[in-house]
Design a protein around this motif. Structure first.
Motif, PDB file in Angstrom:
ATOM      1  N   LEU A  67       0.837  -1.205   0.000  1.00 43.18           N
ATOM      2  CA  LEU A  67       0.000   0.000   0.000  1.00 43.18           C
ATOM      3  C   LEU A  67       0.877   1.263   0.000  1.00 43.18           C
ATOM      4  O   LEU A  67       1.672   1.451   0.925  1.00 43.18           O
ATOM      5  CB  LEU A  67      -0.916   0.030   1.221  1.00 43.18           C
ATOM      6  N   PRO A  68       0.726   2.125  -0.984  1.00 39.28           N
ATOM      7  CA  PRO A  68       1.586   3.312  -1.079  1.00 39.28           C
ATOM      8  C   PRO A  68       1.569   4.200   0.163  1.00 39.28           C
ATOM      9  O   PRO A  68       2.628   4.621   0.640  1.00 39.28           O
ATOM     10  CB  PRO A  68       1.037   4.056  -2.301  1.00 39.28           C
ATOM     11  N   TRP A  69       0.401   4.496   0.718  1.00 40.32           N
ATOM     12  CA  TRP A  69       0.354   5.390   1.876  1.00 40.32           C
ATOM     13  C   TRP A  69       0.962   4.740   3.112  1.00 40.32           C
ATOM     14  O   TRP A  69       1.640   5.399   3.903  1.00 40.32           O
ATOM     15  CB  TRP A  69      -1.072   5.862   2.155  1.00 40.32           C
ATOM     16  N   ALA A  70       0.748   3.432   3.297  1.00 40.35           N
ATOM     17  CA  ALA A  70       1.322   2.732   4.449  1.00 40.35           C
ATOM     18  C   ALA A  70       2.838   2.618   4.291  1.00 40.35           C
ATOM     19  O   ALA A  70       3.590   2.764   5.263  1.00 40.35           O
ATOM     20  CB  ALA A  70       0.689   1.354   4.611  1.00 40.35           C
ATOM     21  N   PHE A  71       3.290   2.367   3.059  1.00 42.50           N
ATOM     22  CA  PHE A  71       4.730   2.271   2.804  1.00 42.50           C
ATOM     23  C   PHE A  71       5.428   3.592   3.119  1.00 42.50           C
ATOM     24  O   PHE A  71       6.539   3.596   3.673  1.00 42.50           O
ATOM     25  CB  PHE A  71       5.002   1.865   1.351  1.00 42.50           C
ATOM     26  N   LYS A  72       4.796   4.688   2.789  1.00 44.23           N
ATOM     27  CA  LYS A  72       5.364   6.012   3.076  1.00 44.23           C
ATOM     28  C   LYS A  72       5.581   6.190   4.590  1.00 44.23           C
ATOM     29  O   LYS A  72       6.625   6.673   5.036  1.00 44.23           O
ATOM     30  CB  LYS A  72       4.431   7.101   2.533  1.00 44.23           C
ATOM     31  N   ILE A  73       4.606   5.778   5.390  1.00 42.07           N
ATOM     32  CA  ILE A  73       4.730   5.877   6.848  1.00 42.07           C
ATOM     33  C   ILE A  73       5.760   4.865   7.358  1.00 42.07           C
ATOM     34  O   ILE A  73       6.556   5.183   8.259  1.00 42.07           O
ATOM     35  CB  ILE A  73       3.358   5.686   7.535  1.00 42.07           C
ATOM     36  N   LEU A  74       5.765   3.666   6.798  1.00 35.58           N
ATOM     37  CA  LEU A  74       6.770   2.654   7.144  1.00 35.58           C
ATOM     38  C   LEU A  74       8.172   3.219   6.951  1.00 35.58           C
ATOM     39  O   LEU A  74       9.025   3.131   7.840  1.00 35.58           O
ATOM     40  CB  LEU A  74       6.568   1.404   6.281  1.00 35.58           C
ATOM     41  N   LYS A  75       8.408   3.814   5.800  1.00 32.04           N
ATOM     42  CA  LYS A  75       9.721   4.393   5.494  1.00 32.04           C
ATOM     43  C   LYS A  75      10.071   5.500   6.501  1.00 32.04           C
ATOM     44  O   LYS A  75      11.196   5.552   7.017  1.00 32.04           O
ATOM     45  CB  LYS A  75       9.725   4.948   4.070  1.00 32.04           C
ATOM     46  N   LYS A  76       9.123   6.358   6.795  1.00 31.05           N
ATOM     47  CA  LYS A  76       9.351   7.436   7.750  1.00 31.05           C
ATOM     48  C   LYS A  76       9.679   6.872   9.135  1.00 31.05           C
ATOM     49  O   LYS A  76      10.592   7.355   9.812  1.00 31.05           O
ATOM     50  CB  LYS A  76       8.116   8.336   7.827  1.00 31.05           C
ATOM     51  N   ASN A  77       8.948   5.832   9.552  1.00 32.78           N
ATOM     52  CA  ASN A  77       9.192   5.230  10.860  1.00 32.78           C
ATOM     53  C   ASN A  77      10.578   4.595  10.948  1.00 32.78           C
ATOM     54  O   ASN A  77      11.259   4.714  11.963  1.00 32.78           O
ATOM     55  CB  ASN A  77       8.101   4.217  11.199  1.00 32.78           C
ATOM     56  N   VAL A  78      11.006   3.941   9.898  1.00 34.25           N
ATOM     57  CA  VAL A  78      12.349   3.351   9.869  1.00 34.25           C
ATOM     58  C   VAL A  78      13.406   4.450   9.930  1.00 34.25           C
ATOM     59  O   VAL A  78      14.383   4.347  10.683  1.00 34.25           O
ATOM     60  CB  VAL A  78      12.533   2.452   8.623  1.00 34.25           C
TER      61      VAL A  78
END
Length: 175
Positions: A67-78
């Motif tokens: 999911l693009p929006w979830a991946f964006k948050i995943l990347k930010k969290n990492v």
């Protein structure tokens, strides 16, 4: 909204606070025995709650989220947690490389007819893993095929649909 848990900080969207509760308070995957030598696959990483929680305890985490929006948050969290041992993959898991359609229902997304087309990758293409956490919203039966299970010592897998509930455990018991 930002949440703190020990050394970890994680951004969780307003309507998904239960994710923090399930991962950090209840500890839904705490039964997994982790070591510094483990290479972990977080299949269906969503916003990275499990990835963030285990990354400091293991050698490497490969986090897969379509999911693009979830991946964006995943990347930010990492990035916020400065985790250098995490590889991010913005694809869906499948039995090979292709494109599939998914429906975005947040943590309850589904494979099949949907409004988002994503690239896929197989677990075998990602590497060898000692621990696998898998929550891939119904694609388990397709993904469980392949040689990747040969190296896995522990699996935590959420199963979706009667067919997967019957088929996947049979495959896992044979390995």
């Amino acid at each position: 909204m930002l949440f703190h848990f020990g050394k970890n900080i994680i951004e969780i969207p307003e309507s998904y606070h239960f994710v923090y509760y399930a991962t950090f308070i209840v500890g839904e995957y705490d039964f997994l025995k982790l070591s510094k030598d483990d290479v972990v696959l977080d299949a269906g990483a969503f916003i990275g709650d499990f990835t963030i929680k285990v990354a400091r305890k293991v050698k490497e985490v490969v986090a897969v989220e379509p999911l693009p929006w979830a991946f964006k948050i995943l990347k930010k969290n990492v990035e916020m947690n400065e985790l250098k041992n995490v590889t991010l993959v913005n694809k869906a898991l499948w039995d090979g490389q292709t494109r599939i359609r998914i429906t975005d229902k947040g943590v309850g997304s589904s494979v099949g007819e949907g409004d988002i087309e994503v690239e896929t990758v197989s677990v075998d293409q990602l590497g060898k893993f000692s621990i696998v956490k898998m929550d891939i919203e119904g694609a388990e039966g397709v993904v469980v095929k392949g040689d990747w299970l040969e190296n896995v010592c522990q699996v935590a897998m959420e199963l979706h649909g009667r067919e997967n509930i019957e088929y996947v455990p049979q495959v896992l018991l044979k390995k």
